[in-house]
Structures are given as C-alpha cells and as structure tokens.
Write an enzyme that holds these catalytic residues in place. Sequence first.
Site, PDB file in Angstrom:
ATOM      1  N   ASP A 122       0.851  -1.185   0.000  1.00  0.00           N
ATOM      2  CA  ASP A 122       0.000   0.000   0.000  1.00  0.00           C
ATOM      3  C   ASP A 122       0.887   1.235   0.000  1.00  0.00           C
ATOM      4  O   ASP A 122       2.086   1.176   0.300  1.00  0.00           O
ATOM      5  CB  ASP A 122      -0.913   0.007   1.227  1.00  0.00           C
ATOM      6  CG  ASP A 122      -2.089   0.970   1.068  1.00  0.00           C
ATOM      7  OD1 ASP A 122      -2.347   1.411  -0.071  1.00  0.00           O
ATOM      8  OD2 ASP A 122      -2.740   1.279   2.085  1.00  0.00           O
ATOM      9  N   GLU A 134       1.755   3.993  -4.083  1.00  0.00           N
ATOM     10  CA  GLU A 134       1.271   2.615  -4.209  1.00  0.00           C
ATOM     11  C   GLU A 134       2.214   1.774  -5.067  1.00  0.00           C
ATOM     12  O   GLU A 134       2.541   0.635  -4.719  1.00  0.00           O
ATOM     13  CB  GLU A 134      -0.132   2.624  -4.814  1.00  0.00           C
ATOM     14  CG  GLU A 134      -1.183   3.137  -3.858  1.00  0.00           C
ATOM     15  CD  GLU A 134      -2.450   3.591  -4.565  1.00  0.00           C
ATOM     16  OE1 GLU A 134      -3.426   3.887  -3.857  1.00  0.00           O
ATOM     17  OE2 GLU A 134      -2.462   3.657  -5.819  1.00  0.00           O
ATOM     18  N   ASP A 138      -5.112  -2.786  -2.283  1.00  0.00           N
ATOM     19  CA  ASP A 138      -6.441  -2.180  -2.361  1.00  0.00           C
ATOM     20  C   ASP A 138      -6.510  -1.103  -3.441  1.00  0.00           C
ATOM     21  O   ASP A 138      -7.524  -0.399  -3.546  1.00  0.00           O
ATOM     22  CB  ASP A 138      -6.875  -1.633  -0.993  1.00  0.00           C
ATOM     23  CG  ASP A 138      -5.943  -0.585  -0.441  1.00  0.00           C
ATOM     24  OD1 ASP A 138      -5.244  -0.855   0.554  1.00  0.00           O
ATOM     25  OD2 ASP A 138      -5.908   0.526  -1.008  1.00  0.00           O
ATOM     26  N   ASP A 143      -1.113  -0.844   5.082  1.00  0.00           N
ATOM     27  CA  ASP A 143      -1.587   0.510   5.370  1.00  0.00           C
ATOM     28  C   ASP A 143      -0.940   1.048   6.647  1.00  0.00           C
ATOM     29  O   ASP A 143      -0.511   2.206   6.704  1.00  0.00           O
ATOM     30  CB  ASP A 143      -3.107   0.502   5.500  1.00  0.00           C
ATOM     31  CG  ASP A 143      -3.669   1.863   5.846  1.00  0.00           C
ATOM     32  OD1 ASP A 143      -3.676   2.744   4.972  1.00  0.00           O
ATOM     33  OD2 ASP A 143      -4.083   2.060   7.010  1.00  0.00           O
ATOM     34  N   HIS A 186      26.294  23.597 -18.587  1.00  0.00           N
ATOM     35  CA  HIS A 186      27.678  23.830 -19.021  1.00  0.00           C
ATOM     36  C   HIS A 186      27.729  24.781 -20.211  1.00  0.00           C
ATOM     37  O   HIS A 186      26.737  25.048 -20.891  1.00  0.00           O
ATOM     38  CB  HIS A 186      28.344  22.510 -19.379  1.00  0.00           C
ATOM     39  CG  HIS A 186      27.690  21.819 -20.538  1.00  0.00           C
ATOM     40  ND1 HIS A 186      27.905  22.183 -21.854  1.00  0.00           N
ATOM     41  CD2 HIS A 186      26.805  20.796 -20.578  1.00  0.00           C
ATOM     42  CE1 HIS A 186      27.199  21.421 -22.650  1.00  0.00           C
ATOM     43  NE2 HIS A 186      26.512  20.561 -21.905  1.00  0.00           N
ATOM     44  N   GLU A 208      24.917  13.518 -18.137  1.00  0.00           N
ATOM     45  CA  GLU A 208      23.884  13.591 -19.167  1.00  0.00           C
ATOM     46  C   GLU A 208      23.311  12.199 -19.441  1.00  0.00           C
ATOM     47  O   GLU A 208      23.933  11.175 -19.111  1.00  0.00           O
ATOM     48  CB  GLU A 208      24.488  14.187 -20.454  1.00  0.00           C
ATOM     49  CG  GLU A 208      23.528  14.326 -21.625  1.00  0.00           C
ATOM     50  CD  GLU A 208      22.306  15.182 -21.333  1.00  0.00           C
ATOM     51  OE1 GLU A 208      21.378  14.649 -20.683  1.00  0.00           O
ATOM     52  OE2 GLU A 208      22.261  16.358 -21.758  1.00  0.00           O
TER      53      GLU A 208
END
Length: 475
Positions: free
Chosen positions: A9, A50, A76, A125, A281, A356
């Site tokens: 959860d 979740e 859930d 939960d 840069h 990069e």
Amino acid sequence: MTSFVIEADGGSRGNPGPAGYGAVVKDAADGQVLVETAEAIGAQTNNVAEYRGLIAGLQSLLALAGDGAVVEVRMDSKLVIEQMAGRWKIKNEGLRPLALEAGALARRLRITWQWIPREKNKDADRLANEAMDAAAKGRPWQPSGSAGTGSARTGSAGTGSAGTGSTAAGSARTGSVPADSVGTGSTAAGPSEARELGLSDASAAEVSGRPATAAAPLAAQDSLLDLIDADAVSSGQDVSSEQDVSSGQDVSSGQAAASGTAGTGWRAPTTVATSLLLLRHGETPLSVERRFSGLGDPELTPNGIAQAEAAAARLSREPYGIQVVVSSPLKRARATAEIVAARLGLEVVVEEGLREADFGDWEGHTFTEIQRRWPDALAAWLADPSAAPPGGESFGVAARRVQATGDRLVERYEGRTVLAVSHVTPIKMLLQSALLAPLAALYRMHLDLAALSLIEYYADGPAVVKAFNDTSHLR
C-alpha cells in the site's frame, strides 16, 4: 499452490503531498509475516506511493526467496492491480517508469494479482502511515513490532525504491516491458484511487538484516529569495479513465499539521529553504553543430569558457552566497564548474548522477542524421519517455537516477545554497520533478547553454521553481 503473499500500500497526505509506502511478505500457508518494509518518499501522489509499495514488496520477496517464487500480490489499489495485470493502459507518463520497474521484477516471479478491500490490507496501510508519521517527526521508519499474524522476521529486504533499476535481489532491466501490458493475473472488482502525477524519488538502499529505513526530512533552512507559497474528491467514475478519486488515505488536519499551525505539508509553515542553483555547461564543438552529446566527453570551446566565466562573475555576487559546488563528471560540466568554483574559492564535488543521459548510437549525430538512419526509433523516443535510443538510456531510467541525486543533494546540504553544474536533460528533469509535471514535460522545455535555473526546497513539503533558463549574464 501459492507459497507467499505480498500485501502493499501507499498513501499521500495531500495527493500530491507527504507520502510513504508499506509492504509485507507473508507465508501463504499460515499468514506469518516474513518481511516488512516501509519508507517515506517525500511529496508524491497516492499512485506513485502505491507503485513504490508494490516494488518494495516484490524486491523483498526476491531477496527472501529468489526467482520463480509463487506469490499472490494483494493491494487495495484497483488502478495498480489492473495495470499490472495488463487490463488497463498506463495513461500517465509519470507512472510508466514505476510500472516498468514493477513489471521487470514481476516477470521473475509466478504472480497472481488480486484486489482486496482496504480493510483487508491493514498491515501494509499501517506500515505506510508509520513511515509518514516517522518522517513528520524527523525520524527514519523503524519496525514497530506490531506486525499482523505470527512473528515478523525483518530479513533481507531492500527499501523498494524505484531508483536506478537496481533491486535487492539483482538488477532489473526496465526497458523491455511492454508499455501498456506489464503482467497477467486475476482481480476482483472494487474501488480505487487514481491521481497520477510525478515520479518516484529514486533513493536506492542496500540489502541489510532489517527493513531499510527512510532518510529524515529536511530541517528548516534559510531561503535565498522570498517564499512563494505554492483533494482528490470521491467519484464514481471508472478508474480506468484515471480521473481523480478518493484514495481513502487519512489526510486529517491532525496529521497534516501536528503542531496545530497551518502549513503546506505536514509541518508548521516555514520561510526557509535549501537552494539548488542549476547551471548548464558552456558551449562545446558538438553543441555548435547541434549534435547529440550524451556520455561523450568534448571540451569547452573558447566561447564556452567565456560563458562559464560570465556565469562565475554573476554567481560570485549577492544574493547568491553559494556554499557548495557540485558537478557532473563529464569534462564540459566539470570545466564550467571549476571556473565558477575558482571565483568562489570553493572545491568542486563530482556527482556521478548529474551526468547527461546516454544517447547510445545517436551520440555525435545531428537530428537530421538520426531521422534518416533511425526514423522509427526517433519517432518512438520523441513520443514516449520510456523509449530509449538504440544502445542508450530512456528518459524514464535517467529520471530516476537524477531524482535520486537531487534528493541526496538536498538532504546532504540542507540549509545551504548549492550550485549544480550539469546538462540539458538532468536539469530539465529536476525542474520537471519540482513542478510535479509528467516526464512528457521535458519535450516542452528549452534550456540554453550556460543558463541558470533555481529550485528552492522547503521543509514543509513544496519545491518551488524560482528561475528558469536565465541567461542575463551572457548579454
């Protein structure tokens, strides 16, 4: 016969807002809790949290039982279950990298996907709320010892971070999962939550003898500039349309501001921040010719050196007060950073995650050359952040690396003003994440050489973009 059960959860107090996830791995035969893990993940949406919980559970099981384990995954969130089962498309680009990572992990297991009502997902939960509560108090999550059935073993599980693609039980490649179908299995009908925006922070964790813990949130910081203050509602709409509906997560005012004072997150309001100045840069031979420049290592041109010197002159004055200079390891960024750092009397700290993106086979080619030689791959790359250049790195994969680096910088240098010298893609990604925009927003940004941008990160939750593509020092 199912050998294990994963219950996962995640929740967000604000959606997006302070978020966390929890996951448990249980023995399917007797319900004994074998592993539990939780983490606060900063300001994110319910759906991001979740998915992070799902990834944590899958990583935990792989670390515990290895590839091929038989498991029923219970959540859930109907949205996550249906998307992972391949019946609902992933329409939000911000969730796609997480779904791809979860799908890569899932293919290593024998999985059945099962939606359950929230009241039957109490253990996960509870863990998600424990992580958010701990973070609100400035502490990492620790196991409470109140795990559901049986005696909990806090064994060899990772944090479940959706980071660089590395998992607790091995490296999961995310690029080979179909974009809109990432699993198979059966579900039951039920309610769900579906506000989708943003990316996971990409913090990675080591496998340890206890559940991994989250880093403490930022303390109050001094602001470089003035502060800018930056619900999902219940709906009966079909969640496959991915509209905003209630998550059922507790977002009561008592949890949102424990101190009793109003704020933008779970803490009292603050006017202080950690400031991250982002400098691209200077010019290189490849940028002059408008060629793709990823992990190749060209030097600055004389004009690029002059651009760096102009940036250094500006940044050495008030109001910047730069205290730390960090840089990509690539020569063009390091040379720019060293010119600025010399003016400031500081050393350059190299951050690998600021490099990069890897453009693979496209490195050194112009857009026209790529269009002629790789037309289909280019079209896919321009349309989908999860698509990678041949032999290269997708924006989705790069974004998790960059976000992890950004999170580390903000935590490590809390309260300070940091100059980060980097490249087009990482800078755009940090800005996109701060704005809670989808990855597709990268295609809508333009960033000039030696341009300066600014993000301020506040202790009570929001990240505020204060400047973008400022080149006034070059005029």
